[in-house]
Design a protein around this motif. Structure first.
Motif, PDB file in Angstrom:
ATOM      1  N   ILE A 367     -40.087 -23.976 -62.471  1.00  0.00           N
ATOM      2  CA  ILE A 367     -41.169 -23.332 -63.229  1.00  0.00           C
ATOM      3  C   ILE A 367     -40.791 -21.898 -63.581  1.00  0.00           C
ATOM      4  CG2 ILE A 367     -43.560 -22.513 -63.100  1.00  0.00           C
ATOM      5  CD1 ILE A 367     -44.173 -24.974 -61.351  1.00  0.00           C
ATOM      6  N   LEU A 368     -40.252 -21.166 -62.611  1.00  0.00           N
ATOM      7  CA  LEU A 368     -39.856 -19.782 -62.857  1.00  0.00           C
ATOM      8  C   LEU A 368     -38.718 -19.709 -63.870  1.00  0.00           C
ATOM      9  CD1 LEU A 368     -39.996 -18.375 -59.213  1.00  0.00           C
ATOM     10  CD2 LEU A 368     -41.570 -17.856 -61.084  1.00  0.00           C
ATOM     11  N   GLN A 369     -37.759 -20.616 -63.762  1.00  0.00           N
ATOM     12  CA  GLN A 369     -36.629 -20.597 -64.700  1.00  0.00           C
ATOM     13  C   GLN A 369     -37.113 -20.861 -66.119  1.00  0.00           C
ATOM     14  OE1 GLN A 369     -33.028 -22.695 -63.523  1.00  0.00           O
ATOM     15  NE2 GLN A 369     -32.640 -23.287 -65.634  1.00  0.00           N
ATOM     16  N   LEU A 442     -29.882 -14.154 -63.203  1.00  0.00           N
ATOM     17  CA  LEU A 442     -29.031 -14.044 -64.384  1.00  0.00           C
ATOM     18  C   LEU A 442     -29.868 -13.976 -65.652  1.00  0.00           C
ATOM     19  CD1 LEU A 442     -26.362 -14.227 -65.990  1.00  0.00           C
ATOM     20  CD2 LEU A 442     -26.535 -16.724 -65.781  1.00  0.00           C
ATOM     21  N   ARG A 443     -30.866 -14.839 -65.763  1.00  0.00           N
ATOM     22  CA  ARG A 443     -31.699 -14.860 -66.971  1.00  0.00           C
ATOM     23  C   ARG A 443     -32.475 -13.560 -67.132  1.00  0.00           C
ATOM     24  NH1 ARG A 443     -30.283 -19.609 -65.501  1.00  0.00           N
ATOM     25  NH2 ARG A 443     -30.350 -21.452 -66.854  1.00  0.00           N
ATOM     26  N   THR A 592     -14.715  -6.817 -69.552  1.00  0.00           N
ATOM     27  CA  THR A 592     -15.402  -8.045 -69.137  1.00  0.00           C
ATOM     28  C   THR A 592     -15.172  -9.153 -70.154  1.00  0.00           C
ATOM     29  OG1 THR A 592     -17.416  -7.305 -70.229  1.00  0.00           O
ATOM     30  CG2 THR A 592     -17.211  -6.851 -67.876  1.00  0.00           C
ATOM     31  N   LYS A 593     -15.249 -10.347 -69.659  1.00  0.00           N
ATOM     32  CA  LYS A 593     -15.076 -11.522 -70.496  1.00  0.00           C
ATOM     33  C   LYS A 593     -16.366 -11.794 -71.265  1.00  0.00           C
ATOM     34  CE  LYS A 593     -13.669 -16.375 -70.019  1.00  0.00           C
ATOM     35  NZ  LYS A 593     -13.348 -17.434 -69.029  1.00  0.00           N
ATOM     36  N   GLU A 594     -16.246 -12.198 -72.519  1.00  0.00           N
ATOM     37  CA  GLU A 594     -17.427 -12.530 -73.324  1.00  0.00           C
ATOM     38  C   GLU A 594     -18.177 -13.711 -72.702  1.00  0.00           C
ATOM     39  OE1 GLU A 594     -18.788 -11.226 -76.123  1.00  0.00           O
ATOM     40  OE2 GLU A 594     -17.397  -9.540 -75.894  1.00  0.00           O
ATOM     41  N   GLY A 595     -19.503 -13.662 -72.823  1.00  0.00           N
ATOM     42  CA  GLY A 595     -20.310 -14.802 -72.405  1.00  0.00           C
ATOM     43  C   GLY A 595     -20.801 -14.754 -70.978  1.00  0.00           C
ATOM     44  N   LEU A 596     -20.596 -13.607 -70.278  1.00  0.00           N
ATOM     45  CA  LEU A 596     -21.101 -13.528 -68.902  1.00  0.00           C
ATOM     46  C   LEU A 596     -22.622 -13.626 -68.846  1.00  0.00           C
ATOM     47  CD1 LEU A 596     -18.915 -10.771 -67.161  1.00  0.00           C
ATOM     48  CD2 LEU A 596     -18.841 -13.257 -66.842  1.00  0.00           C
ATOM     49  N   ASP A 597     -23.278 -13.208 -69.938  1.00  0.00           N
ATOM     50  CA  ASP A 597     -24.746 -13.258 -69.962  1.00  0.00           C
ATOM     51  C   ASP A 597     -25.266 -14.571 -70.544  1.00  0.00           C
ATOM     52  OD1 ASP A 597     -23.939 -12.877 -72.544  1.00  0.00           O
ATOM     53  OD2 ASP A 597     -25.452 -11.363 -73.026  1.00  0.00           O
ATOM     54  N   HIS A 598     -24.366 -15.531 -70.700  1.00  0.00           N
ATOM     55  CA  HIS A 598     -24.783 -16.828 -71.259  1.00  0.00           C
ATOM     56  C   HIS A 598     -25.370 -17.721 -70.171  1.00  0.00           C
ATOM     57  CE1 HIS A 598     -24.721 -20.589 -73.504  1.00  0.00           C
ATOM     58  NE2 HIS A 598     -24.106 -21.140 -72.470  1.00  0.00           N
ATOM     59  N   ASP A 600     -27.424 -21.813 -69.887  1.00  0.00           N
ATOM     60  CA  ASP A 600     -27.902 -23.024 -70.563  1.00  0.00           C
ATOM     61  C   ASP A 600     -29.379 -23.218 -70.276  1.00  0.00           C
ATOM     62  OD1 ASP A 600     -25.376 -23.734 -71.579  1.00  0.00           O
ATOM     63  OD2 ASP A 600     -24.819 -24.590 -69.632  1.00  0.00           O
ATOM     64  N   ARG A 601     -30.121 -23.604 -71.288  1.00  0.00           N
ATOM     65  CA  ARG A 601     -31.563 -23.827 -71.116  1.00  0.00           C
ATOM     66  C   ARG A 601     -31.815 -24.947 -70.114  1.00  0.00           C
ATOM     67  NH1 ARG A 601     -34.542 -20.845 -74.399  1.00  0.00           N
ATOM     68  NH2 ARG A 601     -36.403 -21.918 -73.668  1.00  0.00           N
ATOM     69  N   PHE A 602     -32.960 -24.849 -69.465  1.00  0.00           N
ATOM     70  CA  PHE A 602     -33.339 -25.864 -68.479  1.00  0.00           C
ATOM     71  C   PHE A 602     -33.409 -27.234 -69.149  1.00  0.00           C
ATOM     72  CE2 PHE A 602     -36.479 -28.480 -66.317  1.00  0.00           C
ATOM     73  CZ  PHE A 602     -36.069 -28.382 -64.997  1.00  0.00           C
TER      74      PHE A 602
END
Length: 629
Positions: A367-369, A442-443, A592-598, A600-602
């Motif tokens: 639910i939180l995610q 992370l999100r 930093t490597k690209e995409g660390l803040d990526h 996937d949706r629940f």
């Protein structure tokens, strides 16, 4: 002299109510079939039921015993349905009481061929479709338009009883062939209290989860397009109230109200004032072993409504928005979101005590995610409009700093993730729990950095927790490496720390908070290299992130050692260390490597095994709820 005819006769040692005699006649085990007259049934459904005696008598009978007297059990089922359909007081209510106990007993027995044997006991194989369809239709009508809320509630419990008992048999299909969704929503809307809303909402959760990964579940589809805002508000308020009640059961075992709080701050902290002076519990404080036992049976069975709440959150944007934005029922009451966060924080600290508690913790994390993934809702939970007071669990050390006054909702969620990480450390680590907690963090970090929202928060506690988690993993590396999905958890924590290093300036409230992250990293010392080697991160997706952390630590360690030499070997003060860290930015390069803040949706299908286990746990909780009611 002959005795007087008025002489008082001796009373029997025990008085047996007439209804109990009828139960014994009905369920008597003998070879000859007893012919039960119409007068028997009229009397049966006019006498006040004795649920305890009925349950006791049925408890003596095995599945084979019930099959032996199936003529009588079928007759009871048919007569009860007739009474429910007529809707006459008091026989309809008596029939529902009888059905709740009878179905619970029949469906809990062991049978050689469960589906066909249960049908034989209830309807006979030839009449199954007709009788069961009639039964479900009768309950549907009563749930929607019964003569009183009490009768409607009992119809819900009867439906819940057969749903829970027959969840893995063909009987449940009769509830998918007839759509009870409108009636359940109407019953919830007409409820006058949160207690009355629990059972229909619980039933909806079970029906919406039945075989939903194997077929197109009609109840799940109805959740998608349900837009009656008045009913949704009623559901959300009821959910919030139930969360408060579930939380208070934990508090009753161990009162964790911070010491030294005055009346005003106490009432603000606990929202409902349950533990205010004059209403504090007077029961003795349990010793540690007693408390452990009491905690292990929590949460109460009403927690099963989280399953229905999750389904609504996952399917319905209006429901999500209402859960995040709705205020409490009256001024001074906690909002439903505050109540949910409070209850979940207690679940987090006790998740390790049972598989059941652990599974419900996953559901809360889903639910939180889902809510923090929604950019509009995340923005709302970071805004001043979301400020609230939430009683977070403080029943186990280490404690987070106690912040008085209202805070934005996202701050409480971060606190809960920190507490969850700190209080569930053990060799047999719950990897799924940690992946979910790290995923929520992370999100949040990703949203804050992209939105460039500077959040006032005790970030140092988050850095300390993440780096302490690394230390724990190094210490128990051999135990952890054998656990399923360990690699993902390792990658998640390393990438999260690296992301915070690279984008911290975008969301941390001031330079000192950013400096503190570097300070904590330097403090970690050689743990980083030990961590890399213990888990052989050269083969991991997080290998680049790990090297960034090690390089940053090495960079500052070299500078600090140089300053120590200048100070003739003396230890540097925290202020001097901070000065070196600031100076070190000029010569530091973080690539930093690209995409660390990526992220996937629940996706529900990724958690199908957990959700299937949860539905079975919720079935058992439904049975316990029926026992309570």
């Amino acid at each position: 002299m002959d005795p007087s005819p008025l002489t008082q006769q001796a009373r029997p040692e025990t008085f047996q109510p007439l209804i109990v005699q009828l139960y014994e006649t009905l369920f008597r085990e003998d070879d000859e079939e007893i012919e039960l007259s119409e007068g028997f049934w009229q009397e049966y459904f006019l006498l006040r039921p004795d649920r305890t005696s009925l349950k006791r008598i049925l408890g003596y009978l095995s599945g084979d015993d019930l099959l032996h007297i199936q003529g009588r059990t079928q007759q009871l089922f048919l007569k009860a349905i007739e009474c429910v359909k007529r809707g006459s007081s008091p026989s309809d209510e008596i029939a529902l009481d009888t059905l709740i106990v009878f179905l619970g007993a029949v469906l809990s027995k062991k049978y050689t061929n469960p589906s066909s044997d249960i049908i034989s006991v209830l309807t006979g194989l030839n009449n199954a479709d007709t009788v069961m369809s009639d039964f479900v239709a009768s309950l549907d009508i009563v749930i929607r338009t019964g003569r009183s809320m009490q009768v409607r509630q009992k119809a819900v419990l009867a439906a819940l009883s057969i749903t829970a008992g027959a969840y893995r048999t063909g009987l449940i299909s009769y509830f998918t062939h007839r759509d009870l969704f409108p009636s359940l929503m109407k019953c919830i809307q007409d409820s006058e209290s949160s207690t009355e809303a629990v059972a229909p909402f619980f039933l909806l959760g079970l029906l919406a989860n039945y075989n939903k990964f194997e077929m197109q579940n009609p109840y799940r589809l109805r959740l998608d397009d349900f837009v009656n805002e008045a009913t949704i508000r009623k559901i959300v308020l009821g959910f919030g109230s139930t969360c408060c009640q579930l939380r208070d059961k934990y508090v009753a075992v161990q009162d964790d109200l911070p010491e030294g709080w005055n009346l005003g701050s106490t009432l603000n902290y606990i929202s409902l004032g349950l533990l205010a002076p004059g209403s504090r519990p007077t029961t003795p404080v349990p010793n540690p072993e007693e408390a452990k036992s009491l905690f292990s049976i929590l949460p109460d069975p009403e927690v099963g409504i989280i399953l229905a709440t999750y389904d609504f959150v996952n399917a319905n944007k209006v429901f999500c928005f209402t859960l995040v934005t709705l205020d409490g029922p009256t001024k001074g009451d906690p909002s439903p979101l505050a109540s949910f966060l409070s209850m979940t924080s207690y679940l987090f600290q006790h998740a390790h005590r049972s598989l059941r508690a652990s599974l419900y913790t996953y559901l809360s994390l889903y639910i939180l995610q889902i809510t923090v993934e929604d950019q509009a809702l995340a923005k709302r939970m970071c805004s001043e409009d979301s400020k609230m007071s939430v009683r977070l669990c403080r029943q186990r050390q280490p404690y987070l700093p106690l912040v008085k006054g209202d805070r934005v909702a996202i701050s409480f969620i971060l606190d809960m993730m920190i507490d969850g990480i700190n209080h569930n450390l053990r060799r047999r680590l719950d990897v799924e729990f940690y992946i979910l907690c790290l995923g929520v963090i992370l999100r949040i970090v990703s949203f804050l950095s992209r939105s460039r929202l500077r959040l006032a928060y005790h970030w140092s506690e988050l850095w300390r927790t993440l780096l302490s988690f690394l230390r724990f993993l190094v210490t128990y590396a051999n135990d952890v490496k054998s656990l399923p999905r360990c690699s993902q958890m390792i990658d998640d924590v390393v990438n999260l720390i690296a992301l915070s290093l690279s984008v911290g300036e975008a969301f941390l409230p001031d330079p000192a908070s950013y400096d503190d992250l570097f300070y904590k990293l330097v403090e970690t010392g050689d743990i980083l290299t030990k961590f890399r080697d213990a888990f052989d991160l050269s083969t991991h997706a997080s290998s680049h992130s790990m090297e960034i952390l090690i390089n940053v630590s090495t960079h500052y360690y070299t500078l600090l050692e140089g300053d120590k030499g200048k100070a003739k070997g003396k230890n540097l003060s925290p202020r001097e260390v901070s000065k070196v860290i600031k100076q070190g930015y000029d010569t530091l390069s973080i690539q930093t490597k690209e995409g660390l803040d990526h992220w996937d949706r629940f996706r529900e299908v990724d958690h199908r095994n957990v959700l299937k286990r949860l539905s079975r746990i919720a079935v058992e909780d439904a049975r316990s709820l029926i026992e309570e009611r």
